[in-house]
Design an enzyme around this catalytic site. Structure first.
Site, PDB file in Angstrom:
ATOM      1  N   LYS A 241     -19.759 -64.621 -26.846  1.00 51.82           N
ATOM      2  CA  LYS A 241     -18.863 -63.560 -27.310  1.00 51.82           C
ATOM      3  C   LYS A 241     -18.424 -62.681 -26.138  1.00 51.82           C
ATOM      4  CE  LYS A 241     -19.564 -64.742 -31.678  1.00 51.82           C
ATOM      5  NZ  LYS A 241     -20.527 -65.851 -31.494  1.00 51.82           N
TER       6      LYS A 241
ATOM      7  N   ASN B  31     -16.998 -70.822 -25.637  1.00 47.71           N
ATOM      8  CA  ASN B  31     -18.184 -71.573 -26.052  1.00 47.71           C
ATOM      9  C   ASN B  31     -18.662 -72.454 -24.905  1.00 47.71           C
ATOM     10  OD1 ASN B  31     -18.291 -71.256 -29.277  1.00 47.71           O
ATOM     11  ND2 ASN B  31     -16.177 -71.291 -28.571  1.00 47.71           N
TER      12      ASN B  31
ATOM     13  N   ASP C  64     -11.914 -70.470 -28.018  1.00 49.24           N
ATOM     14  CA  ASP C  64     -11.393 -70.172 -29.344  1.00 49.24           C
ATOM     15  C   ASP C  64     -10.210 -69.235 -29.190  1.00 49.24           C
ATOM     16  OD1 ASP C  64     -13.312 -71.737 -30.481  1.00 49.24           O
ATOM     17  OD2 ASP C  64     -14.570 -70.082 -31.161  1.00 49.24           O
TER      18      ASP C  64
ATOM     19  N   ARG D  18      -8.398 -74.819 -36.740  1.00 46.23           N
ATOM     20  CA  ARG D  18      -9.270 -74.764 -37.918  1.00 46.23           C
ATOM     21  C   ARG D  18      -8.713 -73.703 -38.859  1.00 46.23           C
ATOM     22  NH1 ARG D  18     -14.048 -73.904 -33.828  1.00 46.23           N
ATOM     23  NH2 ARG D  18     -12.319 -72.663 -33.028  1.00 46.23           N
TER      24      ARG D  18
ATOM     25  N   ARG E 132     -12.214 -67.009 -42.551  1.00 46.67           N
ATOM     26  CA  ARG E 132     -12.765 -67.718 -41.395  1.00 46.67           C
ATOM     27  C   ARG E 132     -12.252 -69.155 -41.364  1.00 46.67           C
ATOM     28  NH1 ARG E 132     -18.943 -67.029 -42.750  1.00 46.67           N
ATOM     29  NH2 ARG E 132     -18.027 -67.685 -44.736  1.00 46.67           N
TER      30      ARG E 132
ATOM     31  N   ARG F 278      -9.319 -74.525 -31.222  1.00 49.55           N
ATOM     32  CA  ARG F 278     -10.346 -74.887 -30.238  1.00 49.55           C
ATOM     33  C   ARG F 278      -9.681 -75.666 -29.103  1.00 49.55           C
ATOM     34  NH1 ARG F 278     -15.722 -75.688 -30.129  1.00 49.55           N
ATOM     35  NH2 ARG F 278     -15.669 -73.492 -30.801  1.00 49.55           N
TER      36      ARG F 278
ATOM     37  N   LYS G 224     -18.788 -58.978 -35.662  1.00 46.82           N
ATOM     38  CA  LYS G 224     -19.705 -60.117 -35.553  1.00 46.82           C
ATOM     39  C   LYS G 224     -20.874 -59.787 -34.642  1.00 46.82           C
ATOM     40  CE  LYS G 224     -16.029 -62.026 -32.671  1.00 46.82           C
ATOM     41  NZ  LYS G 224     -15.129 -63.166 -32.486  1.00 46.82           N
TER      42      LYS G 224
ATOM     43  N   GLU H  62     -13.250 -66.175 -28.116  1.00 50.69           N
ATOM     44  CA  GLU H  62     -14.600 -66.552 -27.694  1.00 50.69           C
ATOM     45  C   GLU H  62     -14.521 -67.662 -26.662  1.00 50.69           C
ATOM     46  OE1 GLU H  62     -17.349 -67.488 -30.820  1.00 50.69           O
ATOM     47  OE2 GLU H  62     -16.734 -65.799 -32.073  1.00 50.69           O
TER      48      GLU H  62
END
Length: 315
Positions: free
Chosen positions: A126, A284, A274, A226, A234, A211, A161, A282
């Site tokens: 994050k 990852n 993201d 997504r 979400r 992504r 979050k 974000e």
């Protein structure tokens, strides 16, 4: 001489092979003739100053009934491997950090580890996005309820979050004047003891949380968007989102160009960004996913591109 690969991952018997990126990597490595070894979860350690773990030989097959076969696990120095893939899922808790320290010891002795264990410790998934302020929406990280309430008043609608979640877990949508905001903050921060993050809500989530996969800092040609379903906000597939493969947009390429060189310099050889609309949310680095979905939708072999890079030169 046969190259030897070890993988640190969550229990292989529990994965969903149709969506598992670690499994895609294993299939590709096996196809190329690498000898596969599975690190038994929780077995990394040091003996006589040497990093190792309980490793079992591994064979994989793209078969939903019998996708893996393991040999007998026995203590093996990691120095006997040519490459270790560190693919454990979050949370990045004390046990995870200790494993990266073991892998750092192996790395100092000459072992290649993907992704770099120092980077895994430094780059919270994050907080790492804050390294690129030009790419992110308005963001607040705090323990203080009053700061979050002021942020909600300023932004109108926000997403909150934890700093160690994944798969859409513990993500809340709220707004200024929401009677539930205080209890959300109490839950996320454990009444002010833990840091949490808030970002301005991005309506473009309706078009998908994209992504973007980076290999040595360079983006793969297609993304997986997504898309939230029904009343869910979400887009995470684990939260019921629908996946749609698309080419990168001009803005996606720009974000990748901003982020990629720094992550490559930190030894982050395989990364998932993201992106919602025009904004990075974000980064990852622990166990980025979506290889198999993008491969299927765009006719790619992303694991093949990754292993081309890994076999060509160490980062």
């Amino acid at each position: 001489m046969t190259r030897r690969l070890a993988i640190v991952m969550d229990p292989i018997e529990s994965i969903k092979i149709a969506k598992d990126s670690s499994f895609a990597m294993l299939l590709e490595a096996q196809r190329r003739g690498w000898a596969l070894h599975y690190v038994q979860p929780g077995s990394l350690g040091m003996r006589g100053g040497e990093a190792g773990g309980r490793l079992a030989t591994l064979a994989v097959a793209d078969d939903r009934v019998g996708w893996f076969r393991l040999g007998e696990a026995r203590w093996t120095p990691l120095a006997t491997m040519d490459l270790v893939l560190m693919r454990r899922d979050p949370p990045v808790d004390a046990d995870y950090l200790h494993d990266t320290q073991i892998l750092s010891a192996a790395s100092r002795a000459g072992l290649r580890v993907c992704n770099n264990p120092t980077g895994l410790r430094d780059l919270n998934e994050k907080l790492a996005a804050l390294l690129f302020p030009q790419c992110i929406p308005p963001t607040l990280v705090s323990r203080e309820a009053e700061a979050f309430r002021a942020f909600a008043a300023e932004q109108g609608e926000i997403v909150l979050k934890t700093l160690d979640g994944m798969g859409g877990r513990s993500i809340f949508r709220s707004r200024h004047g929401d009677p539930n905001l205080n209890v959300i903050l109490e839950t996320l921060t454990a009444e002010g003891r833990h840091l949490a993050m808030a970002q301005r809500f991005l309506p473009a989530i309706a078009e998908g949380d994209k992504r973007i996969l980076l290999i040595d800092g360079e983006p793969v040609s297609h993304v997986l968007a997504r898309i939230p379903q029904g009343s869910e906000f979400r887009g995470n597939l684990a939260a019921g989102g629908r996946g749609e493969v698309r080419p990168l947009s001009e803005r996606d390429h720009w974000i990748a160009a901003q982020v990629g060189p720094e992550l490559k310099a930190r030894g982050m050889r395989f990364v998932g960004l993201d992106v919602i609309g025009d904004w990075l949310t974000e980064i990852n680095v622990t166990s980025p996913t979506c290889i198999r979905e993008i491969d299927a939708g765009a006719g790619l072999n992303i694991a093949g591109t990754l292993f081309d890079a890994l076999e060509r030169a160490p980062a």
